[in-house]
Design a protein around this motif. Structure first.
Motif, PDB file in Angstrom:
ATOM      1  N   ILE A   1     119.551 -11.756  56.611  1.00 32.59           N
ATOM      2  CA  ILE A   1     118.971 -10.513  56.097  1.00 32.59           C
ATOM      3  C   ILE A   1     120.051  -9.618  55.503  1.00 32.59           C
ATOM      4  N   ILE A   2     121.160  -9.446  56.230  1.00 30.93           N
ATOM      5  CA  ILE A   2     122.258  -8.616  55.725  1.00 30.93           C
ATOM      6  C   ILE A   2     122.813  -9.192  54.427  1.00 30.93           C
ATOM      7  N   ALA A   3     122.988 -10.516  54.387  1.00 31.02           N
ATOM      8  CA  ALA A   3     123.503 -11.162  53.170  1.00 31.02           C
ATOM      9  C   ALA A   3     122.566 -10.927  51.987  1.00 31.02           C
ATOM     10  N   CYS A   4     121.263 -11.000  52.226  1.00 30.27           N
ATOM     11  CA  CYS A   4     120.283 -10.749  51.154  1.00 30.27           C
ATOM     12  C   CYS A   4     120.360  -9.308  50.669  1.00 30.27           C
ATOM     13  N   LEU A   5     120.485  -8.377  51.610  1.00 29.04           N
ATOM     14  CA  LEU A   5     120.537  -6.956  51.245  1.00 29.04           C
ATOM     15  C   LEU A   5     121.790  -6.623  50.440  1.00 29.04           C
ATOM     16  N   ILE A   6     122.841  -7.394  50.637  1.00 32.50           N
ATOM     17  CA  ILE A   6     124.080  -7.175  49.881  1.00 32.50           C
ATOM     18  C   ILE A   6     124.068  -7.961  48.572  1.00 32.50           C
ATOM     19  N   ALA A   7     123.774  -9.257  48.656  1.00 33.98           N
ATOM     20  CA  ALA A   7     123.977 -10.162  47.522  1.00 33.98           C
ATOM     21  C   ALA A   7     122.920 -10.017  46.430  1.00 33.98           C
ATOM     22  N   ILE A   8     121.652  -9.796  46.788  1.00 31.70           N
ATOM     23  CA  ILE A   8     120.610  -9.713  45.753  1.00 31.70           C
ATOM     24  C   ILE A   8     120.795  -8.492  44.862  1.00 31.70           C
ATOM     25  N   PRO A   9     120.943  -7.280  45.422  1.00 27.64           N
ATOM     26  CA  PRO A   9     121.188  -6.126  44.533  1.00 27.64           C
ATOM     27  C   PRO A   9     122.481  -6.270  43.730  1.00 27.64           C
ATOM     28  N   PHE A  10     123.517  -6.828  44.364  1.00 30.08           N
ATOM     29  CA  PHE A  10     124.790  -6.975  43.660  1.00 30.08           C
ATOM     30  C   PHE A  10     124.681  -8.010  42.555  1.00 30.08           C
ATOM     31  N   GLY A  11     123.920  -9.077  42.806  1.00 24.09           N
ATOM     32  CA  GLY A  11     123.699 -10.076  41.767  1.00 24.09           C
ATOM     33  C   GLY A  11     122.968  -9.489  40.575  1.00 24.09           C
ATOM     34  N   ILE A  12     121.972  -8.654  40.849  1.00 28.84           N
ATOM     35  CA  ILE A  12     121.244  -7.972  39.778  1.00 28.84           C
ATOM     36  C   ILE A  12     122.184  -7.045  39.009  1.00 28.84           C
ATOM     37  N   TYR A  13     123.039  -6.340  39.739  1.00 27.00           N
ATOM     38  CA  TYR A  13     124.011  -5.437  39.103  1.00 27.00           C
ATOM     39  C   TYR A  13     124.929  -6.205  38.158  1.00 27.00           C
ATOM     40  N   LEU A  14     125.365  -7.378  38.570  1.00 27.58           N
ATOM     41  CA  LEU A  14     126.287  -8.158  37.745  1.00 27.58           C
ATOM     42  C   LEU A  14     125.644  -8.642  36.448  1.00 27.58           C
ATOM     43  N   THR A  15     124.325  -8.794  36.419  1.00 32.19           N
ATOM     44  CA  THR A  15     123.665  -9.223  35.184  1.00 32.19           C
ATOM     45  C   THR A  15     123.789  -8.160  34.103  1.00 32.19           C
ATOM     46  N   ALA A  16     123.985  -6.917  34.524  1.00 32.05           N
ATOM     47  CA  ALA A  16     124.173  -5.829  33.556  1.00 32.05           C
ATOM     48  C   ALA A  16     125.658  -5.572  33.292  1.00 32.05           C
ATOM     49  N   HIS A  17     126.531  -6.239  34.027  1.00 25.43           N
ATOM     50  CA  HIS A  17     127.983  -6.080  33.863  1.00 25.43           C
ATOM     51  C   HIS A  17     128.617  -7.464  33.896  1.00 25.43           C
ATOM     52  N   LYS A  18     128.311  -8.269  32.903  1.00 19.67           N
ATOM     53  CA  LYS A  18     128.679  -9.683  32.918  1.00 19.67           C
ATOM     54  C   LYS A  18     130.177  -9.920  32.837  1.00 19.67           C
ATOM     55  N   ARG A  19     130.935  -8.929  32.371  1.00 16.02           N
ATOM     56  CA  ARG A  19     132.385  -9.099  32.350  1.00 16.02           C
ATOM     57  C   ARG A  19     132.957  -9.192  33.761  1.00 16.02           C
ATOM     58  N   LEU A  20     132.274  -8.560  34.708  1.00 15.04           N
ATOM     59  CA  LEU A  20     132.727  -8.583  36.094  1.00 15.04           C
ATOM     60  C   LEU A  20     132.256  -9.834  36.830  1.00 15.04           C
ATOM     61  N   ALA A  21     131.204 -10.459  36.323  1.00 15.68           N
ATOM     62  CA  ALA A  21     130.507 -11.498  37.073  1.00 15.68           C
ATOM     63  C   ALA A  21     131.414 -12.649  37.497  1.00 15.68           C
ATOM     64  N   ASN A  22     132.123 -13.257  36.552  1.00 15.28           N
ATOM     65  CA  ASN A  22     132.949 -14.419  36.875  1.00 15.28           C
ATOM     66  C   ASN A  22     134.016 -14.084  37.913  1.00 15.28           C
ATOM     67  N   GLY A  23     134.643 -12.927  37.743  1.00 15.34           N
ATOM     68  CA  GLY A  23     135.693 -12.517  38.682  1.00 15.34           C
ATOM     69  C   GLY A  23     135.144 -12.289  40.080  1.00 15.34           C
ATOM     70  N   VAL A  24     134.011 -11.591  40.160  1.00 17.67           N
ATOM     71  CA  VAL A  24     133.420 -11.280  41.464  1.00 17.67           C
ATOM     72  C   VAL A  24     132.948 -12.551  42.158  1.00 17.67           C
ATOM     73  N   ILE A  25     132.257 -13.419  41.420  1.00 17.93           N
ATOM     74  CA  ILE A  25     131.751 -14.659  42.006  1.00 17.93           C
ATOM     75  C   ILE A  25     132.914 -15.552  42.456  1.00 17.93           C
ATOM     76  N   THR A  26     134.004 -15.559  41.694  1.00 16.51           N
ATOM     77  CA  THR A  26     135.182 -16.339  42.084  1.00 16.51           C
ATOM     78  C   THR A  26     135.780 -15.812  43.382  1.00 16.51           C
ATOM     79  N   VAL A  27     135.883 -14.489  43.485  1.00 21.04           N
ATOM     80  CA  VAL A  27     136.439 -13.882  44.700  1.00 21.04           C
ATOM     81  C   VAL A  27     135.563 -14.205  45.911  1.00 21.04           C
ATOM     82  N   VAL A  28     134.247 -14.070  45.745  1.00 18.59           N
ATOM     83  CA  VAL A  28     133.334 -14.361  46.851  1.00 18.59           C
ATOM     84  C   VAL A  28     133.378 -15.840  47.227  1.00 18.59           C
TER      85      VAL A  28
END
Length: 216
Positions: A31-58
């Motif tokens: 549940i905690i992972a969903c509450l963090i990852a789903i909104p953040f994943g949606i956020y990254l779709t609007a900021h695609k320059r950050l996406a690869n870096g963030v996903i790599t770090v995670v």
């Protein structure tokens, strides 16, 4: 076989208790992972320059051996359920984050343009167009995480977090196959039940017109 059932009957209260602890650890972490990852994943779709870096770090978290990650929690937050939930949540982030990002990003641009042309706001497009289409991708990530978390939660026994891992490790220490099975079988059953339940939930929530397009 008779010896196994006799052992199960004798230890039944303990099995029920440890199964409850295991479900609690796994459920809270997912549940905690969903509450963090789903909104953040949606956020990254609007900021695609950050996406690869963030996903790599995670994704780096996935490279840490699970037992080592649980061990790292001890000097930081001690032992018990709290460090176990933190470790399980960290492991659960990547599949949900990645599937959310891919699912929302894969929505056909023409559908978004059509929604914009109808006067829908950005949030309306997200809620009424993108998320319904991306739901199967997101649910696939959640299913993967649920299975992974239930299995990994057995290691939580090494930091005194309880769960079915207590029974499994006791069986290993005793070199007793029946005791090991007392812990291993409930874990397997939980994985099967949760996976099928989430699969059914996904089919229930997905509109009929989209089911043939989003089978995952």
């Amino acid at each position: 076989m008779n010896q196994f059932w006799n052992t199960v009957q004798a230890d039944w209260p303990k099995i029920v208790q440890k199964t409850g602890e295991h479900i609690e650890l796994s459920l809270i972490s997912v549940i905690i992972a969903c509450l963090i990852a789903i909104p953040f994943g949606i956020y990254l779709t609007a900021h695609k320059r950050l996406a690869n870096g963030v996903i790599t770090v995670v994704s780096v978290i996935q490279t840490i051996p699970s037992l080592a990650l649980f061990g790292f929690m001890i000097p930081l937050v001690g032992i018990g359920t709290k460090p176990a939930i933190i470790a399980l949540t960290l492991y659960a982030l990547l599949p949900i984050l990645q599937n959310t990002y891919v699912g929302v990003s894969s929505v056909t641009p023409s559908l978004i343009e059509a929604g914009t042309g109808m006067g829908m706001t950005r949030w309306q497009i997200l809620w009424m167009v993108q998320l319904p289409i991306a739901r199967s991708f997101i649910m696939a990530g959640v299913r993967l995480v649920a299975v992974q978390t239930i299995s990994l939660a057995t290691i939580a026994t090494y930091i005194a977090a309880g769960g079915l891992g207590d029974i499994i490790t006791r069986g290993i220490a005793m070199i007793n196959t029946n005791t090991i099975l007392e812990g291993a079988i409930p874990v397997s059953l939980l994985v099967i039940i949760v996976n099928l339940s989430l699969l059914g939930l996904n089919r229930l929530l997905t509109p009929k017109g989209l089911r043939h397009q989003t089978k995952i």
